[in-house]
Design a protein around this motif. Sequence first.
Motif, PDB file in Angstrom:
ATOM      1  N   SER A 104       0.825  -1.197   0.000  1.00  0.00           N
ATOM      2  CA  SER A 104       0.000   0.000   0.000  1.00  0.00           C
ATOM      3  C   SER A 104       0.869   1.260   0.000  1.00  0.00           C
ATOM      4  N   HIS A 121      -3.053  -6.637  -4.664  1.00  0.00           N
ATOM      5  CA  HIS A 121      -2.173  -7.073  -3.584  1.00  0.00           C
ATOM      6  C   HIS A 121      -2.054  -8.590  -3.587  1.00  0.00           C
ATOM      7  N   LYS A 172       0.910   2.596  -7.037  1.00  0.00           N
ATOM      8  CA  LYS A 172       0.236   1.849  -8.111  1.00  0.00           C
ATOM      9  C   LYS A 172      -0.916   2.653  -8.722  1.00  0.00           C
ATOM     10  N   THR A 173      -1.824   3.107  -7.856  1.00  0.00           N
ATOM     11  CA  THR A 173      -2.975   3.856  -8.362  1.00  0.00           C
ATOM     12  C   THR A 173      -2.529   5.161  -9.017  1.00  0.00           C
ATOM     13  N   THR A 174      -1.583   5.837  -8.391  1.00  0.00           N
ATOM     14  CA  THR A 174      -1.094   7.102  -8.950  1.00  0.00           C
ATOM     15  C   THR A 174      -0.506   6.882 -10.344  1.00  0.00           C
TER      16      THR A 174
HETATM   17  N1  LIG Z   1      -4.472  13.040  -3.658  1.00  0.00           N
HETATM   18  C1  LIG Z   1      -3.282  12.851  -3.068  1.00  0.00           C
HETATM   19  N2  LIG Z   1      -2.613  13.873  -2.500  1.00  0.00           N
HETATM   20  C2  LIG Z   1      -1.400  13.676  -1.933  1.00  0.00           C
HETATM   21  N3  LIG Z   1      -0.775  12.499  -1.846  1.00  0.00           N
HETATM   22  C3  LIG Z   1      -1.398  11.431  -2.393  1.00  0.00           C
HETATM   23  C4  LIG Z   1      -2.672  11.544  -3.032  1.00  0.00           C
HETATM   24  N4  LIG Z   1      -3.037  10.312  -3.484  1.00  0.00           N
HETATM   25  C5  LIG Z   1      -2.024   9.491  -3.127  1.00  0.00           C
HETATM   26  N5  LIG Z   1      -1.040  10.155  -2.488  1.00  0.00           N
HETATM   27  C6  LIG Z   1       0.215   9.587  -1.985  1.00  0.00           C
HETATM   28  O1  LIG Z   1       0.915   8.994  -3.070  1.00  0.00           O
HETATM   29  C7  LIG Z   1       1.522   7.772  -2.666  1.00  0.00           C
HETATM   30  C8  LIG Z   1       1.047   6.670  -3.577  1.00  0.00           C
HETATM   31  O2  LIG Z   1      -0.333   6.427  -3.344  1.00  0.00           O
HETATM   32  P1  LIG Z   1      -1.177   5.429  -4.234  1.00  0.00           P
HETATM   33  O3  LIG Z   1      -2.600   5.588  -3.852  1.00  0.00           O
HETATM   34  O4  LIG Z   1      -0.814   5.596  -5.652  1.00  0.00           O
HETATM   35  O5  LIG Z   1      -0.641   4.010  -3.727  1.00  0.00           O
HETATM   36  P2  LIG Z   1      -1.170   2.545  -4.036  1.00  0.00           P
HETATM   37  O6  LIG Z   1       0.042   1.746  -4.369  1.00  0.00           O
HETATM   38  O7  LIG Z   1      -2.264   2.592  -5.024  1.00  0.00           O
HETATM   39  O8  LIG Z   1      -1.726   2.069  -2.603  1.00  0.00           O
HETATM   40  P3  LIG Z   1      -2.964   1.095  -2.255  1.00  0.00           P
HETATM   41  O9  LIG Z   1      -2.418  -0.290  -2.445  1.00  0.00           O
HETATM   42  O10 LIG Z   1      -3.228   1.393  -0.819  1.00  0.00           O
HETATM   43  O11 LIG Z   1      -4.099   1.429  -3.145  1.00  0.00           O
HETATM   44  C9  LIG Z   1       1.147   7.567  -1.206  1.00  0.00           C
HETATM   45  O12 LIG Z   1       2.222   8.003  -0.417  1.00  0.00           O
HETATM   46  C10 LIG Z   1      -0.042   8.450  -1.003  1.00  0.00           C
HETATM   47  O13 LIG Z   1      -0.085   8.923   0.320  1.00  0.00           O
END
Ligand SMILES: Nc1ncnc2c1ncn2[C@@H]1O[C@H](COP(=O)(O)OP(=O)(O)OP(=O)(O)O)[C@@H](O)[C@H]1O
Length: 317
Positions: free
Chosen positions: A43, A211, A47-49
């Motif tokens: 997490s 995951h 990934k989502t970003t």
């Molecule tokens: N809107 C936002 N503003 C600021 N920081 C953000 C925002 N969205 C995500 N982040 C930060 O960017 C980083 C990557 O987040 P992201 O959601 O892409 O992770 P992820 O791998 O998709 O996690 P998960 O498995 O929980 O979905 C994290 O540190 C998160 O806190």
Amino acid sequence: MTLLEVENLSTDFVGSDGVARRAVDGLSFRLRRGEALGLVGESGCGKTTAMLSLLRLLPPAGRIAAGAVRFDGDDLMRLSTDALRERRWRDLAIVFQGAMNALNPVRSVGEQIREAILLHRTRPRNEIDRRVGELLELVGIPAWRAAQFPHQYSGGMRQRAMIAMALACDPQLLIADEPTTALDVMVQAQIIELLDQLRRDLNLGLIIVTHDLGVVAELCQHVLVMYGGRLAEYGPVADVFSLPQHPYTQRLLAAFPDLDRPDAHLEGIPGTPPRLSDLPNGCRFHPRCPLAIARCRVEAPPPHQIAAGHVATCHLV
Ligand SMILES: Nc1ncnc2c1ncn2[C@@H]1O[C@H](COP(=O)(O)OP(=O)(O)OP(=O)(O)O)[C@@H](O)[C@H]1O
Ligand SMILES: [Mg+2]
């Protein structure tokens, strides 16, 4: 044939303090037509970003800082907003993380799919009704259920409906962000089967964010492991899962319950992934890496090819 080519993609989030923090850092990978890629990592690893960046659908604080995203010959990062809006959903579509819980409870599922179609494409009314039925049947829902409301659908059916919506404009690439999370095991297997069938029948490129390494093993030909916004390892699933090269991939696999050996000892990964406000120098994984050497603390390893199509970002391999 290459469908998607991502090169050096970097995305920042600008905080309320005005400081830009890098959430995705220099990500590169390719996807062929009809191929499924699994995107994994703990997490917060980006990934989502990364996926929202491809579609230029970032929240307001997000900025793409660098990179090219070539899709079918065009660099999506250089298209005008209007031109990109045209391509989105018609060429590449996404089922957002948690979207199945975001269906409007007071409107029928069919109406919501119809709206998705109309948003992107104008068609005569009777044709749209037929298309709604077609899409539902494509994902294994009988067309008559279009008139029903989300609460009359099970979780698995709601997820199927979201997939139908994403397919409304016949995209060539479908991104599914955690499509099996919060579904029970039997239903997860059905969604995996559905995605695999769509990939084969429609020659669809698929990116599955998950995951669940079991999902990747079953559904994907390639896997990309992210850590701290960067690519840790990328390659054919068979290679990466049988002989993981990056210490992070090794730990991730060791922490995952093996379906064949459910009683086997699982080793969690000690520590937590870094926060964006506090990213370590050098390799982002070094504070948690049992093999780290001095160089890892100061110098970020570049991604390098260790076998055909198999890339790792580690000084030690
Ligand atoms: N809107 C936002 N503003 C600021 N920081 C953000 C925002 N969205 C995500 N982040 C930060 O960017 C980083 C990557 O987040 P992201 O959601 O892409 O992770 P992820 O791998 O998709 O996690 P998960 O498995 O929980 O979905 C994290 O540190 C998160 O806190
Ligand atoms: Mg996510």
